[in-house]
Design an enzyme around this catalytic site. Structure first.
Site, mmCIF file in Angstrom:
data_model
loop_
_atom_site.group_PDB
_atom_site.id
_atom_site.type_symbol
_atom_site.label_atom_id
_atom_site.label_comp_id
_atom_site.label_asym_id
_atom_site.label_seq_id
_atom_site.Cartn_x
_atom_site.Cartn_y
_atom_site.Cartn_z
ATOM 1 N N LYS A 11 0.825 -1.199 0.000
ATOM 2 C CA LYS A 11 0.000 0.000 0.000
ATOM 3 C C LYS A 11 0.870 1.265 0.000
ATOM 4 O O LYS A 11 2.076 1.190 0.241
ATOM 5 C CB LYS A 11 -0.925 -0.025 1.216
ATOM 6 C CG LYS A 11 -1.922 -1.179 1.182
ATOM 7 C CD LYS A 11 -2.794 -1.160 2.424
ATOM 8 C CE LYS A 11 -3.808 -2.280 2.414
ATOM 9 N NZ LYS A 11 -4.681 -2.222 3.617
ATOM 10 N N TYR A 51 -12.510 -2.520 -3.627
ATOM 11 C CA TYR A 51 -13.090 -2.492 -2.278
ATOM 12 C C TYR A 51 -14.621 -2.417 -2.291
ATOM 13 O O TYR A 51 -15.235 -1.944 -1.329
ATOM 14 C CB TYR A 51 -12.523 -1.301 -1.493
ATOM 15 C CG TYR A 51 -11.072 -1.474 -1.121
ATOM 16 C CD1 TYR A 51 -10.683 -2.428 -0.183
ATOM 17 C CD2 TYR A 51 -10.079 -0.693 -1.697
ATOM 18 C CE1 TYR A 51 -9.360 -2.601 0.163
ATOM 19 C CE2 TYR A 51 -8.745 -0.851 -1.354
ATOM 20 C CZ TYR A 51 -8.393 -1.804 -0.427
ATOM 21 O OH TYR A 51 -7.077 -1.970 -0.082
ATOM 22 N N PHE A 59 -15.698 3.831 6.641
ATOM 23 C CA PHE A 59 -14.281 3.930 6.294
ATOM 24 C C PHE A 59 -14.021 3.845 4.788
ATOM 25 O O PHE A 59 -12.871 3.952 4.348
ATOM 26 C CB PHE A 59 -13.453 2.853 7.022
ATOM 27 C CG PHE A 59 -13.837 1.436 6.674
ATOM 28 C CD1 PHE A 59 -13.310 0.803 5.562
ATOM 29 C CD2 PHE A 59 -14.738 0.741 7.473
ATOM 30 C CE1 PHE A 59 -13.658 -0.496 5.241
ATOM 31 C CE2 PHE A 59 -15.093 -0.566 7.160
ATOM 32 C CZ PHE A 59 -14.555 -1.185 6.041
ATOM 33 N N ARG A 87 -1.378 -14.281 4.051
ATOM 34 C CA ARG A 87 -2.176 -13.610 5.076
ATOM 35 C C ARG A 87 -1.585 -13.853 6.466
ATOM 36 O O ARG A 87 -1.590 -12.968 7.311
ATOM 37 C CB ARG A 87 -3.638 -14.031 4.977
ATOM 38 C CG ARG A 87 -4.268 -13.422 3.704
ATOM 39 C CD ARG A 87 -5.713 -13.754 3.535
ATOM 40 N NE ARG A 87 -6.558 -13.203 4.561
ATOM 41 C CZ ARG A 87 -7.010 -11.948 4.592
ATOM 42 N NH1 ARG A 87 -6.653 -11.099 3.642
ATOM 43 N NH2 ARG A 87 -7.808 -11.544 5.552
ATOM 44 N N THR A 93 -4.832 -7.393 10.796
ATOM 45 C CA THR A 93 -5.120 -6.125 10.132
ATOM 46 C C THR A 93 -4.669 -4.936 10.974
ATOM 47 O O THR A 93 -4.146 -3.963 10.453
ATOM 48 C CB THR A 93 -6.634 -6.019 9.839
ATOM 49 O OG1 THR A 93 -7.005 -7.138 9.034
ATOM 50 C CG2 THR A 93 -6.969 -4.755 9.097
ATOM 51 N N ARG A 104 3.105 -6.755 9.418
ATOM 52 C CA ARG A 104 2.457 -5.671 10.167
ATOM 53 C C ARG A 104 2.950 -5.593 11.611
ATOM 54 O O ARG A 104 3.054 -4.510 12.170
ATOM 55 C CB ARG A 104 0.941 -5.852 10.122
ATOM 56 C CG ARG A 104 0.370 -5.662 8.729
ATOM 57 C CD ARG A 104 -1.098 -6.000 8.689
ATOM 58 N NE ARG A 104 -1.682 -5.789 7.372
ATOM 59 C CZ ARG A 104 -2.647 -6.535 6.865
ATOM 60 N NH1 ARG A 104 -3.130 -7.561 7.556
ATOM 61 N NH2 ARG A 104 -3.134 -6.275 5.670
ATOM 62 N N ASN A 118 -1.872 -0.119 7.014
ATOM 63 C CA ASN A 118 -1.262 -1.359 7.503
ATOM 64 C C ASN A 118 -0.390 -2.062 6.465
ATOM 65 O O ASN A 118 -0.269 -3.278 6.468
ATOM 66 C CB ASN A 118 -2.338 -2.296 8.055
ATOM 67 C CG ASN A 118 -3.388 -2.663 7.028
ATOM 68 O OD1 ASN A 118 -3.254 -2.374 5.849
ATOM 69 N ND2 ASN A 118 -4.431 -3.320 7.488
ATOM 70 N N HIS A 121 -1.895 -5.607 1.473
ATOM 71 C CA HIS A 121 -3.172 -6.288 1.257
ATOM 72 C C HIS A 121 -2.846 -7.650 0.664
ATOM 73 O O HIS A 121 -1.926 -7.779 -0.146
ATOM 74 C CB HIS A 121 -4.044 -5.507 0.268
ATOM 75 C CG HIS A 121 -5.157 -6.337 -0.313
ATOM 76 N ND1 HIS A 121 -6.357 -6.521 0.328
ATOM 77 C CD2 HIS A 121 -5.221 -7.070 -1.459
ATOM 78 C CE1 HIS A 121 -7.126 -7.309 -0.406
ATOM 79 N NE2 HIS A 121 -6.462 -7.660 -1.494
ATOM 80 N N GLU A 132 -9.484 -10.049 -7.977
ATOM 81 C CA GLU A 132 -8.536 -8.970 -7.764
ATOM 82 C C GLU A 132 -7.388 -9.005 -8.775
ATOM 83 O O GLU A 132 -6.962 -7.954 -9.261
ATOM 84 C CB GLU A 132 -7.977 -9.033 -6.338
ATOM 85 C CG GLU A 132 -9.034 -8.728 -5.300
ATOM 86 C CD GLU A 132 -8.567 -8.979 -3.868
ATOM 87 O OE1 GLU A 132 -7.432 -9.453 -3.656
ATOM 88 O OE2 GLU A 132 -9.344 -8.665 -2.942
#
Length: 138
Positions: A11, A51, A59, A87, A93, A104, A118, A121, A132
């Site tokens: 990100k 998203y 948000f 993941r 998250t 993270r 964070n 993704h 995606e």
């Protein structure tokens, strides 16, 4: 077993902090193969489609604003159970509670902003990964 593919995004906060190389190192160290990598400046339509399940949530707009605030590194990664594995590698998250040893947990923190920044993704299922990857690598 056959390998699966997933979308990984570094990100804008990860790119801005110069963490792309460290994140890629961790993905490769885990044994996953980097199939394609792109530096992308995402427009609102791509992000809104990515998203879409969050549309209408409080948000949503801050998330789109954050994700369009700078470049994103989009990665097509491949490997056995890569979706689940990445993941786990990414961590929770919320970086405050993400375990040490995760991306993270080691590199992220809560900056007290409107939306959680964070770092990464990762697709959450094979269906999400397929959808995606088509968006980011069409």
């Amino acid at each position: 077993m056959s390998a699966e593919e997933t979308l990984i995004l570094v990100k804008p906060d990860g790119v801005a902090r110069g963490l792309t190389g460290e994140i890629l190192r961790r993905v490769e160290s885990k044994g996953y193969r980097l199939v394609d990598i792109r530096l992308v400046t995402a427009d609102r339509s791509l992000l809104a489609e990515h998203y879409a399940e969050h549309e209408g949530k409080p948000f949503f707009e801050p998330l789109l604003e954050f994700m369009s605030s700078g470049p994103i590194v989009a990665i097509r990664a491949e490997g056995n159970r890569v979706i689940e594995g990445f993941r786990a590698l990414a961590g929770a998250t919320d970086p405050t509670v993400a375990l040490p040893g995760t991306i993270r947990g080691d590199l992220g923190r809560d900056w007290g902003l409107k939306v959680q920044q964070n770092l990464v993704h990762g697709s959450d299922s094979s269906l999400s990964a397929e959808r995606e990857l088509k968006l980011w690598f069409s």
